[in-house]
Design a protein around this motif. Structure first.
Motif, mmCIF file in Angstrom:
data_model
loop_
_atom_site.group_PDB
_atom_site.id
_atom_site.type_symbol
_atom_site.label_atom_id
_atom_site.label_comp_id
_atom_site.label_asym_id
_atom_site.label_seq_id
_atom_site.Cartn_x
_atom_site.Cartn_y
_atom_site.Cartn_z
ATOM 1 N N HIS A 175 63.453 45.670 25.824
ATOM 2 C CA HIS A 175 63.140 46.690 26.660
ATOM 3 C C HIS A 175 63.963 47.906 27.072
ATOM 4 C CE1 HIS A 175 60.195 43.351 27.409
ATOM 5 N NE2 HIS A 175 61.156 42.598 27.804
ATOM 6 N N SER B 264 57.668 50.186 20.404
ATOM 7 C CA SER B 264 56.623 49.884 21.303
ATOM 8 C C SER B 264 55.882 50.825 21.986
ATOM 9 C CB SER B 264 57.192 48.676 22.154
ATOM 10 O OG SER B 264 57.456 47.666 21.572
ATOM 11 N N SER B 265 56.482 52.039 21.998
ATOM 12 C CA SER B 265 55.971 53.296 22.623
ATOM 13 C C SER B 265 54.731 53.669 21.807
ATOM 14 C CB SER B 265 56.916 54.319 23.001
ATOM 15 O OG SER B 265 57.439 54.838 21.921
ATOM 16 N N LEU C 69 48.057 48.654 22.744
ATOM 17 C CA LEU C 69 48.889 48.514 23.846
ATOM 18 C C LEU C 69 50.235 49.401 23.242
ATOM 19 C CD1 LEU C 69 49.224 44.807 23.619
ATOM 20 C CD2 LEU C 69 48.187 45.869 25.524
ATOM 21 N N ARG C 70 50.802 49.850 24.711
ATOM 22 C CA ARG C 70 51.917 50.524 24.460
ATOM 23 C C ARG C 70 52.935 50.330 25.628
ATOM 24 N NH1 ARG C 70 50.644 57.076 24.400
ATOM 25 N NH2 ARG C 70 52.902 57.069 24.482
ATOM 26 N N HIS C 71 54.110 50.291 25.111
ATOM 27 C CA HIS C 71 55.271 49.990 26.532
ATOM 28 C C HIS C 71 56.409 50.481 25.778
ATOM 29 C CE1 HIS C 71 56.121 46.449 24.271
ATOM 30 N NE2 HIS C 71 54.759 45.975 24.308
ATOM 31 N N ASP C 72 57.338 50.792 26.895
ATOM 32 C CA ASP C 72 58.807 51.209 26.465
ATOM 33 C C ASP C 72 59.619 50.166 25.699
ATOM 34 O OD1 ASP C 72 58.604 53.618 27.524
ATOM 35 O OD2 ASP C 72 59.726 53.030 29.334
ATOM 36 N N GLU D 47 58.497 42.611 30.315
ATOM 37 C CA GLU D 47 59.376 42.424 31.029
ATOM 38 C C GLU D 47 59.058 41.977 32.406
ATOM 39 O OE1 GLU D 47 62.452 45.725 32.856
ATOM 40 O OE2 GLU D 47 60.888 46.347 31.760
ATOM 41 N N SER E 5 45.741 43.280 28.454
ATOM 42 C CA SER E 5 45.550 44.755 28.650
ATOM 43 C C SER E 5 46.283 45.492 29.928
ATOM 44 C CB SER E 5 43.983 45.017 28.629
ATOM 45 O OG SER E 5 43.400 44.609 27.484
ATOM 46 N N ASP E 6 46.495 44.551 31.070
ATOM 47 C CA ASP E 6 47.020 45.016 31.913
ATOM 48 C C ASP E 6 48.356 44.738 32.163
ATOM 49 O OD1 ASP E 6 44.672 45.549 33.151
ATOM 50 O OD2 ASP E 6 44.397 43.693 33.921
ATOM 51 N N GLY F 42 50.952 44.984 29.755
ATOM 52 C CA GLY F 42 51.859 45.988 29.276
ATOM 53 C C GLY F 42 53.303 45.439 28.717
ATOM 54 N N SER F 43 54.373 45.595 28.961
ATOM 55 C CA SER F 43 55.526 44.977 28.441
ATOM 56 C C SER F 43 55.701 43.466 29.000
ATOM 57 C CB SER F 43 56.848 45.734 29.048
ATOM 58 O OG SER F 43 57.822 45.125 28.633
#
Length: 207
Positions: A204, A182-183, A146-149, A84, A78-79, A81-82
């Motif tokens: 990414h 993924s966003s 989850l959401r990330h670029d 990357e 959860s913490d 994220g991506s």
């Protein structure tokens, strides 16, 4: 030397070093070599087992043993994220990368989900990984989406995954593949009784 200082000298994260220490991740040969040089020991020494300690005499007090300075840090998905910047040598852009089973970097989440790095020369632009979701596991322990670029592309080899993407939920079966932005909030869950295993390619975005 603290775990954090050793991680700094090796150019890896403390959590990755903790996972090596606890047998949850496999270091590369290059990392083993660097570790041996930094600690001024042979590579063979890093593989030596420890002798079982003899029981203390009843009348002799056992010496105080200092607790480790740092406890292993569980990786909370959860913490995180991506993906990357989470991999060792993720900045490398070598012309060739070859990995083999048992000698790949592995990240174990607090949910039981395992990521295994399949190529080390992808730099920060993308990741090529194998994912394994044990029965009953989910992307996050708290069911947080989850959401990330970036974008994810996956091919499921074994098992099934329940995929929640935005307001849509569907089952991804072995032999099926997906591509997602993924966003958009998303979550994977293995509701079955066998592990779900797939190959994932994560790109990414960089502004």
């Amino acid at each position: 030397m603290t775990l954090r200082e050793l991680a700094r000298r090796l150019g890896v994260s403390p959590s990755f070093l903790s996972q090596i220490e606890n047998g949850k991740s496999q270091p590369s040969v290059a990392t083993l070599y660097s570790m041996a040089q930094t600690l001024d020991v042979s590579i063979d020494h890093l593989f030596e087992g420890t002798e079982a300690a003899a029981p203390a005499e009843p009348d002799v007090a056992a010496p105080d043993i200092a607790a480790p300075e740092e406890e292993p840090e569980p990786i909370r998905r959860s913490d995180l994220g991506s993906l990357e910047h989470v991999w060792e040598d993720s900045g490398s852009m070598g012309r060739l990368s070859v990995t083999s089973p048992g000698n790949r970097t592995r990240l174990v989440m607090d949910t039981g989900v395992v990521w295994e790095q399949l190529a080390t020369n992808t730099a920060h632009q993308l990741d090529f990984i194998e994912i394994v979701y044990p029965p009953g596991s989910s992307s996050t322990n708290d069911e947080r989406m989850l959401r990330h670029d970036g974008f994810e592309y996956g091919y499921l080899i074994e098992g099934e995954l329940e995929v929640t993407f935005g307001f849509e939920t569907f089952m991804l079966h072995a032999g099926e593949s997906l591509g997602l932005n993924s966003s958009v909030p998303h979550l994977f869950r293995n509701l079955g009784t066998v592990p779900a295993r797939g190959i994932w390619f994560v790109h990414h975005d960089h502004n």
